[in-house]
Design a protein around this motif. Structure first.
Motif, PDB file in Angstrom:
ATOM      1  N   MET A   1      30.162   3.377  18.155  1.00 40.97           N
ATOM      2  CA  MET A   1      30.654   4.428  18.561  1.00 40.97           C
ATOM      3  C   MET A   1      29.916   4.910  20.076  1.00 40.97           C
ATOM      4  O   MET A   1      28.842   4.845  20.346  1.00 40.97           O
TER       5      MET A   1
ATOM      6  N   ARG B   1      30.347   7.514  22.062  1.00 38.45           N
ATOM      7  CA  ARG B   1      29.725   8.388  22.222  1.00 38.45           C
ATOM      8  C   ARG B   1      28.338   8.206  21.956  1.00 38.45           C
ATOM      9  O   ARG B   1      27.277   9.557  22.553  1.00 38.45           O
TER      10      ARG B   1
ATOM     11  N   GLN C   1      35.027  20.512  10.789  1.00 36.96           N
ATOM     12  CA  GLN C   1      35.610  19.384   9.511  1.00 36.96           C
ATOM     13  C   GLN C   1      35.990  19.686   8.979  1.00 36.96           C
ATOM     14  O   GLN C   1      36.651  18.337   7.874  1.00 36.96           O
TER      15      GLN C   1
ATOM     16  N   HIS D   1      29.320  24.845  15.817  1.00 35.35           N
ATOM     17  CA  HIS D   1      29.404  23.607  15.707  1.00 35.35           C
ATOM     18  C   HIS D   1      29.934  23.179  16.440  1.00 35.35           C
ATOM     19  O   HIS D   1      31.033  22.638  15.422  1.00 35.35           O
ATOM     20  N   TRP D   2      30.432  23.606  17.677  1.00 36.19           N
ATOM     21  CA  TRP D   2      31.023  22.415  18.621  1.00 36.19           C
ATOM     22  C   TRP D   2      32.743  23.399  18.400  1.00 36.19           C
ATOM     23  O   TRP D   2      33.576  23.312  19.547  1.00 36.19           O
TER      24      TRP D   2
ATOM     25  N   ASN E   1      24.285  23.191  17.298  1.00 33.48           N
ATOM     26  CA  ASN E   1      24.659  22.502  16.930  1.00 33.48           C
ATOM     27  C   ASN E   1      24.508  20.993  17.745  1.00 33.48           C
ATOM     28  O   ASN E   1      25.496  20.808  18.632  1.00 33.48           O
TER      29      ASN E   1
ATOM     30  N   PHE F   1      34.708  14.612  24.010  1.00 28.37           N
ATOM     31  CA  PHE F   1      35.121  14.934  22.961  1.00 28.37           C
ATOM     32  C   PHE F   1      36.016  16.138  23.399  1.00 28.37           C
ATOM     33  O   PHE F   1      35.315  16.682  24.901  1.00 28.37           O
TER      34      PHE F   1
ATOM     35  N   ASN G   1      18.775  16.143  13.307  1.00 26.55           N
ATOM     36  CA  ASN G   1      19.555  15.519  12.752  1.00 26.55           C
ATOM     37  C   ASN G   1      19.227  14.482  13.008  1.00 26.55           C
ATOM     38  O   ASN G   1      19.319  13.598  14.280  1.00 26.55           O
TER      39      ASN G   1
ATOM     40  N   TYR H   1      20.215  10.390  12.086  1.00 22.76           N
ATOM     41  CA  TYR H   1      20.972   9.037  11.828  1.00 22.76           C
ATOM     42  C   TYR H   1      20.123   7.950  12.093  1.00 22.76           C
ATOM     43  O   TYR H   1      20.123   6.798  11.738  1.00 22.76           O
TER      44      TYR H   1
ATOM     45  N   SER I   1      30.075   3.126  10.840  1.00 28.97           N
ATOM     46  CA  SER I   1      29.827   3.103  12.345  1.00 28.97           C
ATOM     47  C   SER I   1      28.897   2.455  13.502  1.00 28.97           C
ATOM     48  O   SER I   1      27.928   2.324  12.678  1.00 28.97           O
TER      49      SER I   1
ATOM     50  N   TRP J   1      27.359   2.910  15.686  1.00 27.88           N
ATOM     51  CA  TRP J   1      26.466   3.640  16.310  1.00 27.88           C
ATOM     52  C   TRP J   1      24.898   3.818  15.696  1.00 27.88           C
ATOM     53  O   TRP J   1      23.984   4.310  16.118  1.00 27.88           O
TER      54      TRP J   1
ATOM     55  N   GLU K   1      20.811  17.026   9.384  1.00 30.26           N
ATOM     56  CA  GLU K   1      21.695  16.044   8.248  1.00 30.26           C
ATOM     57  C   GLU K   1      21.637  14.473   8.629  1.00 30.26           C
ATOM     58  O   GLU K   1      19.716  13.998  10.004  1.00 30.26           O
TER      59      GLU K   1
ATOM     60  N   GLU L   1      36.202  13.254  10.693  1.00 26.59           N
ATOM     61  CA  GLU L   1      35.179  12.981  12.070  1.00 26.59           C
ATOM     62  C   GLU L   1      35.003  12.785  12.823  1.00 26.59           C
ATOM     63  O   GLU L   1      35.248  11.769  14.198  1.00 26.59           O
ATOM     64  N   TRP L   2      35.720  14.059  13.697  1.00 23.68           N
ATOM     65  CA  TRP L   2      35.719  14.481  15.188  1.00 23.68           C
ATOM     66  C   TRP L   2      37.045  13.437  15.921  1.00 23.68           C
ATOM     67  O   TRP L   2      38.240  13.206  15.383  1.00 23.68           O
TER      68      TRP L   2
ATOM     69  N   PHE M   1      32.229   9.761   5.428  1.00 28.54           N
ATOM     70  CA  PHE M   1      30.314   9.757   5.030  1.00 28.54           C
ATOM     71  C   PHE M   1      30.583  10.223   3.730  1.00 28.54           C
ATOM     72  O   PHE M   1      28.977  10.734   4.086  1.00 28.54           O
TER      73      PHE M   1
HETATM   74  C1  BG6 Z   1      26.260  15.035  13.538  1.00 27.92           C
HETATM   75  C2  BG6 Z   1      27.690  16.081  13.828  1.00 27.92           C
HETATM   76  O1  BG6 Z   1      25.597  14.755  15.110  1.00 27.92           O
HETATM   77  O2  BG6 Z   1      27.252  13.224  13.288  1.00 27.92           O
HETATM   78  C3  BG6 Z   1      28.225  15.794  12.285  1.00 27.92           C
HETATM   79  O3  BG6 Z   1      26.336  16.492  14.011  1.00 27.92           O
HETATM   80  C4  BG6 Z   1      29.708  14.232  12.570  1.00 27.92           C
HETATM   81  O4  BG6 Z   1      29.474  16.364  13.244  1.00 27.92           O
HETATM   82  C5  BG6 Z   1      28.132  13.925  12.261  1.00 27.92           C
HETATM   83  O5  BG6 Z   1      30.092  13.999  11.689  1.00 27.92           O
HETATM   84  C6  BG6 Z   1      28.991  11.856  12.263  1.00 27.92           C
HETATM   85  O6  BG6 Z   1      29.321  11.395  13.724  1.00 27.92           O
HETATM   86  P1  BG6 Z   1      30.526  11.100  14.166  1.00 27.92           P
HETATM   87  O7  BG6 Z   1      30.436  10.932  15.044  1.00 27.92           O
HETATM   88  O8  BG6 Z   1      30.740   9.599  13.710  1.00 27.92           O
HETATM   89  O9  BG6 Z   1      31.586  11.541  12.998  1.00 27.92           O
END
Ligand code: BG6
Length: 488
Positions: free
Chosen positions: A1, A3, A55, A156-157, A200, A215, A329, A331, A359, A361, A389, A448-449, A457
């Motif tokens: 992704m 971002r 969300q 949270h945004w 967040n 965003f 958080n 990932y 995803s 990323w 997270e 998911e934004w 997820f």
């Molecule tokens: C985290 C955010 O960075 O990633 C969550 O705090 C988000 O809000 C999650 O849902 C997954 O990211 P994305 O951008 O793939 O929706």
């Protein structure tokens, strides 16, 4: 992704000077929290799940809620996947009791959720909206009844649009407004909430919201203004730490949740571990490092030159107001190698063949949950860490004809991801790294934004047409992890 790929380049805006010797001694003196069984997590480990207001809640026009920047952004053509919005999302606003029951069956001890600022202050400041708080009081009562401890994020945004109209995070007035909102909310809810997180992921809503515009609010500032906006955000955090403590009616635990740029040694030897320590500190220079050290690193400031933020010593003192825990958080992570050039490390670019989850990323690297907490505790002597997270998206397929309910979504890739990450987290906890809890992202498939509903997820499948919830196989997997307090 995009971002996340953006964040990679944002980190490259700044690198760092050579480090003074790091506090290894602090890590060595950490209290042992592991239980004797090497495969078990510590006895009081908090297993949880996480969500965020915009969300999941939906109900964007109900009970006096004001508009947020995400309402505006998602309703602007071309900004989100297929123009999808969080207008309904998981309809959590009306279905939270069902979702608390899902959590109870799962066996979690903690639930991380966020409060929507525009529900509490529809205009961002001014008169509070009691009905907005009533919703959270209802949720907190349901959690209390289910014996689930709330972990609350204040932001949270979903910035109130009214504040964005006055400059949003580019304006120091927003930092003060955030502190006022934090103070009021803590004064109203501290009897029900002990663990508070201010913000967040600075990196996501500032860099993607005001840097690249991917965003909400979708702005693309000059680098100078963008860097000042970053400063306003971390200053808001510091003000809010103080405001929550001042507003709360009893002693509370205050922290934050940051998607730290993960850095791990490419090879587990002293030279690479040292490079990773330098890297973690520099890659997170403008937020976590500033919060723990009360200063921006020299290299961060030097690399920005004339675009460096303007700040006062008092503001840096506020930014570094002591916190009770660090929420991370996690990932993925990247590898560091030593470098002869200052500041002494180099991040390795991932080859195209590096594996990732649905995803693109989320590069698969379970060692992220070992190294990020371990390095944070080593560098800054952090005494309490929560993984606030962790999880992944998966191309889930619902098979309603499956003979048993758990067979309806067989998300074996998510289980593979979780099994590996949790094994590494157990390694950290077993070595005495103070990881005290874990919040799986996410309880539910949700909005998911910018990806809208295209990325799932959840460990619970949500049919967004009917709002039916179907626990996936990963829900059962996680339930067994919690029951046995162990992965193996
Ligand atoms: C985290 C955010 O960075 O990633 C969550 O705090 C988000 O809000 C999650 O849902 C997954 O990211 P994305 O951008 O793939 O929706």
């Amino acid at each position: 992704m995009q971002r996340r790929s953006f964040l990679k380049s944002a980190a490259a805006l700044a690198a760092a000077p050579a480090l003074s010797p790091l506090a290894r001694a602090a890590a060595e003196s950490l209290p042992a929290v592991a239980s004797p069984n090497p495969h078990r997590f510590p006895q009081n480990f908090i297993w949880g799940t996480a969500t965020a207001a915009y969300q999941v809640e939906g109900a964007v026009h109900e009970d006096g809620r004001g508009a947020s920047v995400w309402d505006t952004f998602s309703h602007t053509a071309g900004k989100t996947f297929q123009g999808q919005t969080g207008d309904v999302a998981d309809d959590f606003y009306h279905r939270y009791k069902e979702d608390v029951a899902l959590m109870k069956r799962l066996g979690v001890r903690g639930f991380r959720f966020s409060i929507a600022w525009p529900r509490v202050f529809p205009e961002g400041t001014g008169a509070p909206n009691p009905k907005g708080l009533d919703f959270y009081k209802g949720l907190l009562d349901a959690l209390h009844e289910a014996n689930i401890e709330p972990f609350c994020t204040l932001f949270h945004w979903d910035l109130p649009q009214a504040l964005e109209d006055k400059g949003g995070w580019t304006s120091p007035a927003t930092s003060q407004a955030f502190a006022d909102y934090a103070h009021y909310t803590a004064s109203q809810l501290s009897d029900r909430i002990r663990h508070w997180m201010t913000i967040n992921e600075f990196g996501s809503y500032i860099d993607a919201g005001y840097g690249t515009g991917e965003f909400a609010p979708g702005r693309k500032l000059s680098r100078k203004d963008w860097m000042q906006t970053r400063h306003n955000a971390v200053y808001a955090h510091g003000l809010a730490v103080q405001a929550v403590r001042a507003g709360a009616a009893r002693p509370v635990q205050v922290g934050l949740a940051e998607d730290m740029s993960g850095v791990m040694p490419a090879i587990e030897d002293d030279a690479h571990i040292h490079a990773a320590e330098i890297g973690l500190r520099e890659e997170n220079a403008w937020h976590i490092t500033a919060i723990f050290e009360g200063r921006y690193t020299d290299h961060y400031l030097q690399s920005l030159g004339a675009d460096a933020p303007v700040f006062t010593p008092e503001e840096m003192k506020t930014i570094s107001s002591p916190i009770d825990f660090l929420g991370i958080n996690i990932y993925t992570t990247r590898e560091a190698v030593p470098s002869d050039a200052a500041p002494g490390y180099q991040m390795v670019d991932r080859p195209a063949s590096y594996p990732h989850m649905a995803s693109d990323w989320i590069f698969f690297n379970p060692h992220a949950v070992y190294w990020t907490p371990k390095l944070a505790s080593t560098i800054w002597g952090v005494k309490s860490i929560y993984v606030t997270e962790n999880g992944c998206s998966s191309d889930d397929v619902l098979r309603p004809e499956a003979p048993n309910p758990a067979g309806q979504v067989l998300d074996s890739d998510r289980i593979m991801y979780l099994r590996n990450y949790l094994t590494q987290m157990q390694r950290a906890a077993g070595e005495g790294v103070p990881v005290h809890g874990y919040f799986l992202w996410s309880l539910l498939d949700n909005y998911e934004w910018a990806s809208g509903y295209s990325k799932r997820f959840g460990i619970t499948y949500v049919d967004f047409e009917t709002q039916k919830r179907v626990p996936k196989l990963s829900y059962d997997f996680y339930k067994e992890v919690i029951r046995s307090n162990s992965v193996v």
